[in-house]
Design an enzyme around this catalytic site. Structure first.
Site, PDB file in Angstrom:
ATOM      1  N   HIS A 146       0.822  -1.212   0.000  1.00  0.00           N
ATOM      2  CA  HIS A 146       0.000   0.000   0.000  1.00  0.00           C
ATOM      3  C   HIS A 146       0.855   1.261   0.000  1.00  0.00           C
ATOM      4  O   HIS A 146       0.368   2.340   0.317  1.00  0.00           O
ATOM      5  CB  HIS A 146      -0.958   0.024   1.201  1.00  0.00           C
ATOM      6  CG  HIS A 146      -1.698  -1.262   1.411  1.00  0.00           C
ATOM      7  ND1 HIS A 146      -1.256  -2.254   2.244  1.00  0.00           N
ATOM      8  CD2 HIS A 146      -2.844  -1.720   0.844  1.00  0.00           C
ATOM      9  CE1 HIS A 146      -2.083  -3.285   2.210  1.00  0.00           C
ATOM     10  NE2 HIS A 146      -3.057  -2.994   1.366  1.00  0.00           N
TER      11      HIS A 146
HETATM   12  S1  FES Z   1       1.777  -0.563   3.269  1.00  0.00           S
HETATM   13 FE1  FES Z   1       0.136  -1.897   3.736  1.00  0.00          FE
HETATM   14  S2  FES Z   1       1.123  -3.711   4.349  1.00  0.00           S
HETATM   15 FE2  FES Z   1       2.753  -2.337   3.949  1.00  0.00          FE
END
Ligand code: FES
Length: 181
Positions: A146
């Site tokens: 993410h």
């Molecule tokens: S940014 Fe979501 S698991 Fe690493």
């Protein structure tokens, strides 16, 4: 109980893979998630109970060793002078989870902190993916799940992860040997 282990190197990634004795070798560990490698080799309860020793002499400057401890990936990075300087010269007020670089290191047998070696649990604190090294906007680690960016001290700098990557319990048993767990 400690297990000295053997290491393999993925020269392209400059990552070592460090496996507990008896574990099955794993190739290509440039993983994004961490579901399976922990299942290999020793029984999970053995891994969970044990500690591991790591010889730092085997890790070249600029390289990172990956190992398993209690079913979790552990990164041991031999940082370059540039990476250390970047980790130390940070405005604490800019950090989402303020922590000095020194606070994330452990003193050696001589009582001094060796900033060259950073030891941490290689798990993103957002939803548990395994970040990629030498990546991201802060030259540290980048979690592609993410988009969390960690710096060369493993501190979260940008993205959804709420906290810095965890430092596992470890100590120096000799100048160049650490015991994790
Ligand atoms: S940014 Fe979501 S698991 Fe690493």
């Amino acid at each position: 109980m400690s297990d000295m282990a053997h290491a393999e190197i993925d020269s392209e990634k400059r990552d070592f893979i460090y496996l507990a004795t008896g574990a099955v070798a794993a190739a290509g560990v440039a993983s994004i998630t961490w579901p399976l490698v922990a299942q290999m080799g020793k029984a999970a309860d053995t891994l969970a109970a044990g500690s591991i020793e790591i010889n730092l002499e085997n890790i070249e400057e600029g390289a990172q060793l990956k190992t398993l401890w209690r079913g979790k990936p552990v990164f041991v990075r031999h940082r370059t002078s540039k990476e250390i300087a970047e980790a130390e010269n940070v405005d604490m007020s800019s950090l989402p989870d303020p922590e000095t670089d020194n606070a994330r290191l452990v003193a050696g047998p001589d009582g001094k902190i060796n900033p060259k070696f950073l030891v941490m649990v290689g798990v993103c604190t957002h939803f548990g993916c395994v970040p990629v090294g030498e990546a991201g906007d802060f030259d540290g680690w980048y979690c592609p799940c993410h988009g969390s960016h960690y710096d060369t001290s493993g501190r979260i700098r940008k993205g959804p992860a709420p906290t810095n990557m965890e430092i596992p319990p470890y100590s120096y048993t000799a100048n160049n040997v650490i015991k994790v767990g």
